[in-house]
Design a protein around this motif. Sequence first.
Motif, mmCIF file in Angstrom:
data_model
loop_
_atom_site.group_PDB
_atom_site.id
_atom_site.type_symbol
_atom_site.label_atom_id
_atom_site.label_comp_id
_atom_site.label_asym_id
_atom_site.label_seq_id
_atom_site.Cartn_x
_atom_site.Cartn_y
_atom_site.Cartn_z
ATOM 1 N N ILE A 168 -9.009 26.882 -11.042
ATOM 2 C CA ILE A 168 -8.808 27.058 -12.477
ATOM 3 C C ILE A 168 -7.501 26.368 -12.854
ATOM 4 N N LEU A 169 -7.566 25.494 -13.848
ATOM 5 C CA LEU A 169 -6.380 24.802 -14.337
ATOM 6 C C LEU A 169 -6.270 25.024 -15.840
ATOM 7 N N ARG A 197 -19.832 35.205 -14.778
ATOM 8 C CA ARG A 197 -20.565 35.858 -13.684
ATOM 9 C C ARG A 197 -22.060 35.586 -13.774
ATOM 10 N N ASN A 198 -22.551 35.360 -14.999
ATOM 11 C CA ASN A 198 -23.979 35.140 -15.196
ATOM 12 C C ASN A 198 -24.387 33.666 -15.177
ATOM 13 N N ILE A 248 -13.542 37.147 -10.606
ATOM 14 C CA ILE A 248 -13.220 36.848 -9.202
ATOM 15 C C ILE A 248 -14.523 36.444 -8.515
ATOM 16 N N PRO A 249 -14.864 35.154 -8.528
ATOM 17 C CA PRO A 249 -16.159 34.719 -7.985
ATOM 18 C C PRO A 249 -16.177 34.701 -6.453
ATOM 19 N N PRO A 250 -17.373 34.786 -5.857
ATOM 20 C CA PRO A 250 -17.486 34.765 -4.394
ATOM 21 C C PRO A 250 -17.471 33.353 -3.815
ATOM 22 N N ASP A 275 -7.918 22.883 -22.773
ATOM 23 C CA ASP A 275 -7.165 24.130 -22.679
ATOM 24 C C ASP A 275 -7.271 24.754 -21.288
ATOM 25 N N SER A 276 -8.499 24.867 -20.767
ATOM 26 C CA SER A 276 -8.685 25.407 -19.412
ATOM 27 C C SER A 276 -9.921 24.775 -18.788
ATOM 28 N N ILE A 277 -9.860 24.617 -17.455
ATOM 29 C CA ILE A 277 -10.961 24.024 -16.690
ATOM 30 C C ILE A 277 -11.248 24.919 -15.497
ATOM 31 N N LEU A 278 -12.518 25.255 -15.302
ATOM 32 C CA LEU A 278 -12.963 25.975 -14.110
ATOM 33 C C LEU A 278 -13.846 25.031 -13.298
#
Length: 305
Positions: free
Chosen positions: A43-44, A161-162, A36-38, A59-62
């Motif tokens: 996200i797809l 997160r990093n 859960i980013p600030p 498959d997934s994209i952020l």
Amino acid sequence: MPANHDKYEKIRTDFYNGKAGFGGEKEFDYQLRDFIPPYPHAILHDVFLKHEHAYFQIDSILITPSIIVLFEIKNIAGKLHIKQNPTQFIRESVNGERTVLRSPIEEMERKKHYFASWLQARNIDIPFVDYIVFAYQNELTIENTSSHRLVFSYEIPNRLRNLEMKADILNAKQITRLANELLKTHRHYDPFPLTEKYALSIQDLASGVTCPNCEQLTMLWRTRSWQCRACGHIDRHAHHATLAEWYCIGGAQLTNRQFRHFTNIHSRHIAKRMLANPFTELSGKKRNAIYQLSPRVLETENLKL
């Protein structure tokens, strides 16, 4: 399909690979809930695009303000030996059998190339980060290649997160606009009818109505309902699931005669009454009558996809 059919093993392998892939993506989605980013983001999942002559699936994209993260998700059983020059993914099964798999690293490089071109055509220039995600923990042996791109799904939240976020390239409205553009240009993947995909004939397949209780092709029509010869289960609408099976196997159209063959019903009048349902639309008359199936038939409660 008879087990001795020459395409049985190919279809069986495709089925289990598809099932494993879907399970891997569900596991990835489950782990991603912990991220859960600030900052604004999108996200797809399972995006299928075309750019120029090429089709590619991600498959997934952020999408973040600073970078776009691409994920290739794999659910591969057994030990994995990963080598470079040339890149090889070698799976070792429990019995020691070794199989060389297509490299997901090379697959990702191809997808990055076309996705970058897709973005450039829309005047978007933003860096990528990509991960090859193993849905479940395998025993990995990695030789002569960087391992930072190879992760297990449970590691993904901490990796994200990093991530080092540099200068913002996209603001919240631009992220939303890009996500909507991806959804708009996404091409729905339709593998049906399977007879065309695998060059099969309906006559290659066993006929009958599947019992929703014991899942055998043993339902018989008894005046007002279907009854299973194997377990005795009674169901008035078991043929709805059979229509869904036809949609997947034979396509969106069928005739009274085809329906009778597929369900083992002998009376064209009974078949006609069954085909008068919310999922079919009749066109033509008598011998020219054709029933058009709605995709909604796939939502029938008896069909387990």
